[in-house]
Design a protein around this motif. Sequence first.
Motif, PDB file in Angstrom:
ATOM      1  N   GLN A 191       0.825  -1.215   0.000  1.00 41.63           N
ATOM      2  CA  GLN A 191       0.000   0.000   0.000  1.00 41.63           C
ATOM      3  C   GLN A 191       0.856   1.261   0.000  1.00 41.63           C
ATOM      4  O   GLN A 191       0.472   2.294  -0.502  1.00 41.63           O
ATOM      5  N   ARG A 203       6.563   1.734  17.546  1.00 38.69           N
ATOM      6  CA  ARG A 203       6.395   0.304  17.844  1.00 38.69           C
ATOM      7  C   ARG A 203       7.212  -0.046  19.091  1.00 38.69           C
ATOM      8  O   ARG A 203       6.779  -0.782  19.963  1.00 38.69           O
ATOM      9  N   ASN A 222      -1.824  -3.640   9.188  1.00 36.49           N
ATOM     10  CA  ASN A 222      -1.012  -3.824   7.999  1.00 36.49           C
ATOM     11  C   ASN A 222      -0.156  -5.081   8.161  1.00 36.49           C
ATOM     12  O   ASN A 222      -0.690  -6.141   8.458  1.00 36.49           O
ATOM     13  N   GLY A 225       3.206  -4.896  12.390  1.00 38.01           N
ATOM     14  CA  GLY A 225       4.331  -4.313  13.136  1.00 38.01           C
ATOM     15  C   GLY A 225       4.146  -4.245  14.647  1.00 38.01           C
ATOM     16  O   GLY A 225       4.947  -4.810  15.403  1.00 38.01           O
ATOM     17  N   ASP A 242      -6.961  -6.428  10.127  1.00 38.24           N
ATOM     18  CA  ASP A 242      -6.838  -5.529   8.976  1.00 38.24           C
ATOM     19  C   ASP A 242      -7.884  -5.934   7.944  1.00 38.24           C
ATOM     20  O   ASP A 242      -8.289  -7.098   7.879  1.00 38.24           O
ATOM     21  N   SER A 244      -7.345  -5.767   4.738  1.00 41.52           N
ATOM     22  CA  SER A 244      -6.675  -6.222   3.516  1.00 41.52           C
ATOM     23  C   SER A 244      -6.096  -7.637   3.693  1.00 41.52           C
ATOM     24  O   SER A 244      -5.266  -7.867   4.582  1.00 41.52           O
ATOM     25  N   ALA A 247      -2.311  -7.607   3.257  1.00 47.00           N
ATOM     26  CA  ALA A 247      -1.568  -7.137   4.440  1.00 47.00           C
ATOM     27  C   ALA A 247      -1.507  -8.246   5.481  1.00 47.00           C
ATOM     28  O   ALA A 247      -0.454  -8.484   6.093  1.00 47.00           O
ATOM     29  N   ALA A 267     -11.046  -8.092   8.790  1.00 47.73           N
ATOM     30  CA  ALA A 267     -12.330  -7.456   9.129  1.00 47.73           C
ATOM     31  C   ALA A 267     -12.214  -5.938   9.055  1.00 47.73           C
ATOM     32  O   ALA A 267     -11.115  -5.377   9.061  1.00 47.73           O
ATOM     33  N   PRO A 290      -5.230   3.870  12.169  1.00 47.40           N
ATOM     34  CA  PRO A 290      -6.017   3.860  10.929  1.00 47.40           C
ATOM     35  C   PRO A 290      -5.324   4.568   9.769  1.00 47.40           C
ATOM     36  O   PRO A 290      -4.359   5.321   9.990  1.00 47.40           O
TER      37      PRO A 290
HETATM   38  C1  LIG Z   1      -1.544   3.245   8.591  1.00 43.41           C
HETATM   39  S1  LIG Z   1      -1.723   1.590   8.060  1.00 43.41           S
HETATM   40  C2  LIG Z   1      -1.253   0.721   9.494  1.00 43.41           C
HETATM   41  C3  LIG Z   1       0.243   0.494   9.645  1.00 43.41           C
HETATM   42  C4  LIG Z   1       0.612  -0.526  10.673  1.00 43.41           C
HETATM   43  N1  LIG Z   1       0.156  -0.181  11.987  1.00 43.41           N
HETATM   44  C5  LIG Z   1       2.112  -0.781  10.688  1.00 43.41           C
HETATM   45  O1  LIG Z   1       2.753  -0.523  11.738  1.00 43.41           O
HETATM   46  O2  LIG Z   1       2.664  -1.258   9.697  1.00 43.41           O
HETATM   47  C6  LIG Z   1      -3.462   1.405   7.974  1.00 43.41           C
HETATM   48  C7  LIG Z   1      -4.003   0.013   7.679  1.00 43.41           C
HETATM   49  O3  LIG Z   1      -5.424   0.044   7.866  1.00 43.41           O
HETATM   50  C8  LIG Z   1      -6.023  -0.874   6.981  1.00 43.41           C
HETATM   51  N2  LIG Z   1      -7.454  -0.485   6.901  1.00 43.41           N
HETATM   52  C9  LIG Z   1      -8.001   0.560   6.252  1.00 43.41           C
HETATM   53  N3  LIG Z   1      -9.312   0.669   6.541  1.00 43.41           N
HETATM   54  C10 LIG Z   1      -9.598  -0.359   7.398  1.00 43.41           C
HETATM   55  C11 LIG Z   1     -10.769  -0.774   8.077  1.00 43.41           C
HETATM   56  N4  LIG Z   1     -11.923  -0.107   7.963  1.00 43.41           N
HETATM   57  N5  LIG Z   1     -10.699  -1.853   8.882  1.00 43.41           N
HETATM   58  C12 LIG Z   1      -9.532  -2.547   9.002  1.00 43.41           C
HETATM   59  N6  LIG Z   1      -8.381  -2.173   8.416  1.00 43.41           N
HETATM   60  C13 LIG Z   1      -8.415  -1.102   7.622  1.00 43.41           C
HETATM   61  C14 LIG Z   1      -5.221  -0.777   5.717  1.00 43.41           C
HETATM   62  O4  LIG Z   1      -5.343  -1.982   4.974  1.00 43.41           O
HETATM   63  C15 LIG Z   1      -3.802  -0.530   6.285  1.00 43.41           C
HETATM   64  O5  LIG Z   1      -3.124  -1.756   6.364  1.00 43.41           O
END
Ligand SMILES: C[S@@+](CC[C@H](N)C(=O)[O-])C[C@H]1O[C@@H](n2cnc3c(N)ncnc32)[C@H](O)[C@@H]1O
Length: 387
Positions: A191, A203, A222, A225, A242, A244, A247, A267, A290
Amino acid sequence: MKKVVVNKKASQTLLQFFPWVYRSDIVTPLEKFGIEVVHIENEQGKFLGIGYINPKSTIAIRILSFSNEPIDANFFKKRVQEALYKRLDIPSNAYRLIHSEADMLPGLIVDKYEEYLSIHFVTAGILLFQEEIVKTLFEITAPKGAYITAPESAMRKEGEEPFEKMIGALPEHIEIEENGIRFVVDIKNSQKTGFYLDQRANRAIVTKFMKQKERMLDCFSNSGGFGLYAASKKGADVEIVDISSQALALAKSNFRLNGVVGKFVEANVFDYLRELRKKKAKFDTVVLDPPSFAKSRHQKGGALKGFKDISVNAMKLLDEGGKLALFSCSHYVDMDDLVHIVLKAAKDNHKRVEVLAHMYQDIDHPYILNNPFSLYLKGLLIQVTSH
Ligand SMILES: C[S@@+](CC[C@H](N)C(=O)[O-])C[C@H]1O[C@@H](n2cnc3c(N)ncnc32)[C@H](O)[C@@H]1O
């Protein structure tokens, strides 16, 4: 090099090292320009900077230098070396090497993953220097290969054709190590530019405050992490959520790679938090990281509602003394907003809240005070009690 004259407002902001000129602040007729390098002056003829112009873009000029200097091979070499020097102490073999305006190379994002580079050109103007930049990056960092792209999302706005190409051999998955934890990164299909490098320090902070064997819920995980740090360093019982599947597949590989186990749930976090509440599930630490709910000022109201919803529900899942880490990666939702959201959620839940840490983007994503837009990632780690 053509000259561009800007109005008093732009002159003042440039003199304070703000790196953009808006189209509406340009005095010289814009029809004169293509996408090219320009010398910027105010109406009194004072030199203000050198930048590239895209007359079709709202941010029409992005500054390359506030000094009157040639934009040549030496210029790019100096910029990359300065950027590299700032990143020498990062506890990982993966870091953001160039962070666009914050490293005075607007429109250029470069991440280094072990021996490979991920190079993103996100404006039409920076593409003028594509060859020089790639050559300089190879000379200075000597990578085994690079993935180079002008992504569709960015090029659509700039009126340019997107592209992607590779130099050298690029494995499908690159293994990196961050604070002693191993991750696989897919730089072509992820992404972001590969991995959420900006959360590295956070983290570690969140994990530091955890006790052994806590129950953690890592929402918007994602590639896992936060949860993986908790499982590896504190033996935590981790649930990863997540939306995705891609991911989550990476998250699973990452847990396997580090010899730890977790539960992986595909979910929508908004719904899943409600489901967990119904089941009366309890956790010691919940992470909410998010995506950017507000990409512009106009979207801020909706974003705040979203934050409030997940924060109230997450707080209800915490056991006595539990911790919540809440992040915003949108410039428009700032630390004060996070404080207000948490306080509102605390009032709704009748809880006392203690701030354990204020968190920001890690140092390879520099924050330049003169450019407020360069601060985008903020987080609050709080502890929640009933008395
Ligand atoms: C900012 S990234 C998170 C990064 C992660 N915490 C890391 O340390 O690598 C946001 C994530 O939210 C997921 N996402 C977006 N909308 C979502 C939703 N409504 N429910 C669950 N996951 C969602 C995306 O697929 C993405 O992986």
